[in-house]
Design a protein around this motif. Sequence first.
Motif, PDB file in Angstrom:
ATOM      1  N   PRO A 242     -21.504  27.691  15.562  1.00  0.00           N
ATOM      2  CA  PRO A 242     -21.081  28.170  16.892  1.00  0.00           C
ATOM      3  C   PRO A 242     -22.216  28.157  17.915  1.00  0.00           C
ATOM      4  CG  PRO A 242     -21.248  29.995  15.330  1.00  0.00           C
ATOM      5  CD  PRO A 242     -21.560  28.754  14.563  1.00  0.00           C
ATOM      6  N   ASN A 243     -23.444  27.866  17.464  1.00  0.00           N
ATOM      7  CA  ASN A 243     -24.552  27.831  18.445  1.00  0.00           C
ATOM      8  C   ASN A 243     -24.828  26.406  18.917  1.00  0.00           C
ATOM      9  OD1 ASN A 243     -24.958  30.606  18.001  1.00  0.00           O
ATOM     10  ND2 ASN A 243     -26.018  30.096  16.095  1.00  0.00           N
ATOM     11  N   CYS A 244     -25.083  25.492  17.944  1.00  0.00           N
ATOM     12  CA  CYS A 244     -25.441  24.130  18.391  1.00  0.00           C
ATOM     13  C   CYS A 244     -24.257  23.178  18.243  1.00  0.00           C
ATOM     14  CB  CYS A 244     -26.628  23.611  17.567  1.00  0.00           C
ATOM     15  SG  CYS A 244     -26.188  23.109  15.918  1.00  0.00           S
ATOM     16  N   PHE A 245     -23.122  23.681  17.682  1.00  0.00           N
ATOM     17  CA  PHE A 245     -21.865  22.905  17.555  1.00  0.00           C
ATOM     18  C   PHE A 245     -21.965  21.734  16.577  1.00  0.00           C
ATOM     19  CE2 PHE A 245     -20.657  25.709  20.626  1.00  0.00           C
ATOM     20  CZ  PHE A 245     -21.223  25.521  21.878  1.00  0.00           C
ATOM     21  N   LEU A 246     -23.038  21.698  15.760  1.00  0.00           N
ATOM     22  CA  LEU A 246     -23.111  20.611  14.776  1.00  0.00           C
ATOM     23  C   LEU A 246     -22.120  20.900  13.642  1.00  0.00           C
ATOM     24  CD1 LEU A 246     -24.418  17.974  13.783  1.00  0.00           C
ATOM     25  CD2 LEU A 246     -26.039  19.376  12.492  1.00  0.00           C
ATOM     26  N   VAL A 247     -21.230  19.939  13.360  1.00  0.00           N
ATOM     27  CA  VAL A 247     -20.288  20.039  12.240  1.00  0.00           C
ATOM     28  C   VAL A 247     -21.017  19.471  11.026  1.00  0.00           C
ATOM     29  CG1 VAL A 247     -18.062  19.222  11.357  1.00  0.00           C
ATOM     30  CG2 VAL A 247     -18.294  19.864  13.761  1.00  0.00           C
ATOM     31  N   GLN A 248     -20.980  20.189   9.896  1.00  0.00           N
ATOM     32  CA  GLN A 248     -21.888  19.823   8.808  1.00  0.00           C
ATOM     33  C   GLN A 248     -21.414  20.356   7.455  1.00  0.00           C
ATOM     34  OE1 GLN A 248     -25.487  22.539   9.443  1.00  0.00           O
ATOM     35  NE2 GLN A 248     -24.276  22.879  11.315  1.00  0.00           N
TER      36      GLN A 248
END
Length: 394
Positions: A35-41
């Motif tokens: 939710p901070n950098c929006f990287l899906v991982q």
Amino acid sequence: MVLDLGEQPPANSFIDQSELNSTEPKFPLRLFWCPNCFLVQLLDIVDKEYLFKNYLYMTSASKPIVEHFTKYAKEIYEEFLQGKDDPFVVEIGSNDGSLLAEFKKLGTSILGIEPATNLAKLANQSNITTTNTFFSSKVGKEIAKSRNASLVVANNVIGHVEDLQDLMEGIKILIGENGVFIFEVPYLVDLIKKLEFDTIYHEHLSYFSLLPIVNLTNRYGLEVFNVRKQSVHGGTIRVFISQKNNFKAKDSVKHFLDEEQRFGLSDIEIYRIFSVKVAEFKRKLKTELEIIKKENKSIFGYGAPAKGNVLLNYCDIDTSFLDYVIDTTPLKQGKYTPGTHIPIFPPEKILDKGAGHIALLLAWNYESEILEKEKQFREKGGKFLIPIPTPIIK
Ligand code: DWN
């Protein structure tokens, strides 16, 4: 967590007949969103030595990809390397050297960095100088000691890298003041729009949109100065990076960022809807397959891509549905699909097939090329079941 595809074997861990009765390592396959950098991982990391030291995916086994790379090399050469004195191209994750061979033909110096020992050997045998190692800032520094790279390329590789910070540090050193870093990664917007859930597997640790890439790049005094959409592998983006202010940033960068904002990637809701659609997909595909089985038709898998194994394992599709799989990759022929144990044959197996035979197109990202190639099979009444984004028979 936004999606749980259950415990699965690594998507490229094809097995030999002798291993059919031994237990296969399986690992959680769960997708997370920051939710901070929006990287899906992925957060469940499988050891990279285990995944990549002996690798069965070969670029040269898919003609459309070789054609894509021939075009790629020509375009990039003309845009960035033509006229330079002895340009030096380094490829991270160079596989069997298919792309570097194109740059070599254009007259550049080349160096491949490839962790898979079996593939590095093949590339060196075709005179594509390849170092058998994972890329790292240490490797970047080592190469830069003798010379900086005019161009570093990495295609469908960055998503496989666990330590993105170390990668960027190594790239910054390797490209020096004037080099460029160009990479292609599957595009998260396409993955969501076209329900490409089967491209989620343990090799792919990050699922990129442009925003997290811009955030990461800026932290290293580097800059994304251009982005171009590509249609291969279900939709990828080609990202252009250099030291800050080397190039005037194209409008494409702002366009992609605005589109991502509009599409809602920074809101958890879009991922919840995606997850519901994936569960629906499983029901739809199984119903379709049950109907075909009731009609006493023979179904086989067309292509043995990594993504195909995710789809088969998630949907519990084994030899009770598919009689066999065919694939052009010599390294995969004679082996069995991981988890589902379906035998893999060379493509010649379907030369006499037609009416009453259905091909489940696991390599759906090559639909147009494959349906064209299999004109005879289709003229004899053979049909294709295209699974993604929704099961359809053609
Ligand atoms: O990121 C990755 C992508 C780029 O490549 C890697 N992690 C692993 C690999 O993923 P994949 O195995 O899903 O890639 P492909 O290129 O979709 O695999 C296609 C498979 O289908 C290959 O094994 C070759 C085979 N094939 C075939 O049998 N007949 C391909 C074509 C075009 C054909 O006509």
